[in-house]
Scaffold this motif. Structure first.
Motif, PDB file in Angstrom:
ATOM      1  N   GLU A  60      -4.971   5.703  -5.361  1.00  0.00           N
ATOM      2  CA  GLU A  60      -3.550   5.600  -5.021  1.00  0.00           C
ATOM      3  C   GLU A  60      -3.224   6.600  -3.926  1.00  0.00           C
ATOM      4  OE1 GLU A  60      -1.133   4.337  -9.098  1.00  0.00           O
ATOM      5  OE2 GLU A  60      -0.971   6.371  -8.298  1.00  0.00           O
ATOM      6  N   ILE A  61      -2.212   6.248  -3.132  1.00  0.00           N
ATOM      7  CA  ILE A  61      -1.599   7.225  -2.245  1.00  0.00           C
ATOM      8  C   ILE A  61      -0.113   7.243  -2.550  1.00  0.00           C
ATOM      9  CG2 ILE A  61      -3.332   7.018  -0.432  1.00  0.00           C
ATOM     10  CD1 ILE A  61      -1.297   5.284   1.116  1.00  0.00           C
ATOM     11  N   HIS A  62       0.511   8.393  -2.395  1.00  0.00           N
ATOM     12  CA  HIS A  62       1.923   8.555  -2.713  1.00  0.00           C
ATOM     13  C   HIS A  62       2.736   8.779  -1.441  1.00  0.00           C
ATOM     14  CE1 HIS A  62       0.841   9.963  -7.071  1.00  0.00           C
ATOM     15  NE2 HIS A  62       0.493   8.718  -6.824  1.00  0.00           N
ATOM     16  N   GLY A  63       3.955   8.252  -1.463  1.00  0.00           N
ATOM     17  CA  GLY A  63       4.850   8.399  -0.321  1.00  0.00           C
ATOM     18  C   GLY A  63       4.828   7.224   0.635  1.00  0.00           C
ATOM     19  N   TRP A  64       3.999   6.222   0.318  1.00  0.00           N
ATOM     20  CA  TRP A  64       3.881   5.035   1.165  1.00  0.00           C
ATOM     21  C   TRP A  64       3.700   3.796   0.303  1.00  0.00           C
ATOM     22  CZ3 TRP A  64       4.648   6.065   6.243  1.00  0.00           C
ATOM     23  CH2 TRP A  64       4.458   7.386   6.655  1.00  0.00           C
ATOM     24  N   GLY A 121       7.857   5.529   1.588  1.00  0.00           N
ATOM     25  CA  GLY A 121       8.380   5.486   0.236  1.00  0.00           C
ATOM     26  C   GLY A 121       7.464   4.763  -0.742  1.00  0.00           C
ATOM     27  N   GLY A 122       7.483   5.225  -1.986  1.00  0.00           N
ATOM     28  CA  GLY A 122       6.766   4.526  -3.038  1.00  0.00           C
ATOM     29  C   GLY A 122       5.331   4.971  -3.201  1.00  0.00           C
ATOM     30  N   PHE A 133      -3.341   4.185   7.846  1.00  0.00           N
ATOM     31  CA  PHE A 133      -2.655   3.663   9.028  1.00  0.00           C
ATOM     32  C   PHE A 133      -1.244   3.253   8.626  1.00  0.00           C
ATOM     33  CE2 PHE A 133      -7.116   3.331  10.045  1.00  0.00           C
ATOM     34  CZ  PHE A 133      -7.148   3.782  11.360  1.00  0.00           C
ATOM     35  N   THR A 134      -0.291   4.101   8.989  1.00  0.00           N
ATOM     36  CA  THR A 134       1.110   3.886   8.632  1.00  0.00           C
ATOM     37  C   THR A 134       1.824   3.169   9.766  1.00  0.00           C
ATOM     38  OG1 THR A 134       1.887   5.986   9.571  1.00  0.00           O
ATOM     39  CG2 THR A 134       1.048   6.030   7.297  1.00  0.00           C
ATOM     40  N   ILE A 135       2.891   2.461   9.419  1.00  0.00           N
ATOM     41  CA  ILE A 135       3.627   1.699  10.420  1.00  0.00           C
ATOM     42  C   ILE A 135       4.480   2.630  11.282  1.00  0.00           C
ATOM     43  CG2 ILE A 135       5.684   1.236   9.034  1.00  0.00           C
ATOM     44  CD1 ILE A 135       3.861  -1.324  11.245  1.00  0.00           C
ATOM     45  N   ASP A 136       4.542   2.330  12.557  1.00  0.00           N
ATOM     46  CA  ASP A 136       5.423   3.042  13.486  1.00  0.00           C
ATOM     47  C   ASP A 136       6.750   2.298  13.519  1.00  0.00           C
ATOM     48  OD1 ASP A 136       6.771   4.180  15.593  1.00  0.00           O
ATOM     49  OD2 ASP A 136       5.194   3.876  17.080  1.00  0.00           O
ATOM     50  N   GLN A 137       7.757   2.841  12.863  1.00  0.00           N
ATOM     51  CA  GLN A 137       9.037   2.149  12.773  1.00  0.00           C
ATOM     52  C   GLN A 137       9.744   2.025  14.120  1.00  0.00           C
ATOM     53  OE1 GLN A 137      11.435   3.975   9.712  1.00  0.00           O
ATOM     54  NE2 GLN A 137      10.213   3.104   8.065  1.00  0.00           N
TER      55      GLN A 137
END
Length: 201
Positions: A45-49, A76-77, A129-133
């Motif tokens: 799991e990862i937290h915050g995403w 979030g999440g 790899f997080t989304i660039d809003q």
């Protein structure tokens, strides 16, 4: 991104590498098609995403006239997925492959985050790899109805957005992960695809 931009991005990113083994966290196509030399895999799991179909694709999984959608990690999440460990001797050969794949279209920001095991323990730091809003391809604000429509009908040179969704669901299940939200989305997309193509088929 050009090849040179990707190389610069990777070199800059690796300067902030935490101590310890190198892990990559997979939550979408990297689960069912990692295409990397992997030494170990663990459910984590990862937290915050959280994973969301929030990256618009006018190539690969869609076209300029009918853009598709693929997953990104939005803020979030919690997200449950699969962590891959890359042996140190393979880091220099495998990470450029990863960067060429994940940073091809743009829209992702790579960061490091802690990996949480089944017992709640932290066991490593992974690239995610997080989304660039702020990117033009960010589609986090579209309605559920539009999301389902795009996933049901968009198709590109890599295949359909629906195939991407259903492969992800199947791969998560194979690792004992049942994501209620994504599985519910799968039911809606299957229904919408049947309405769009069922009679013609």
């Amino acid at each position: 991104m050009s090849d040179e931009q990707r190389r610069t991005s990777l070199d800059t990113f690796m300067k902030s590498r935490p101590a310890g083994d190198l892990w990559i966290f997979a939550y979408g196509s990297l689960i069912w098609n990692p295409a990397l030399r992997i030494s170990e895999r663990r459910v984590a799991e990862i937290h915050g995403w959280h994973q969301s179909f929030c990256l618009s694709m006018s190539v690969g999984r869609g076209t300029p006239g009918q853009p598709g959608l693929v997953l990104g990690l939005d803020r979030g999440g919690v997200c449950k997925g699969v962590a891959y460990r890359i042996d140190e001797r393979d880091v220099s050969s495998e990470l450029p492959i990863l960067w060429s794949r994940e940073m091809l279209v743009g829209g992702y920001n790579p960061i490091w985050t802690d990996l949480i095991g089944d017992g709640g323990e932290k066991f490593g730091a992974a690239i995610i790899f997080t989304i660039d809003q702020g990117h033009d391809n960010y589609a986090g604000g579209i309605s559920l109805q539009e999301k389902v429509r795009r996933l049901a009908i968009a198709e590109g040179s890599w295949g359909s957005s629906a195939d991407y969704l259903f492969r992800t669901i199947g791969s998560l299940r194979e690792h004992g992960i049942h994501d209620v939200e994504i599985e519910h989305l799968g039911v809606m997309v299957a229904s919408a695809a049947f309405e769009a193509f069922g009679e013609a088929a």
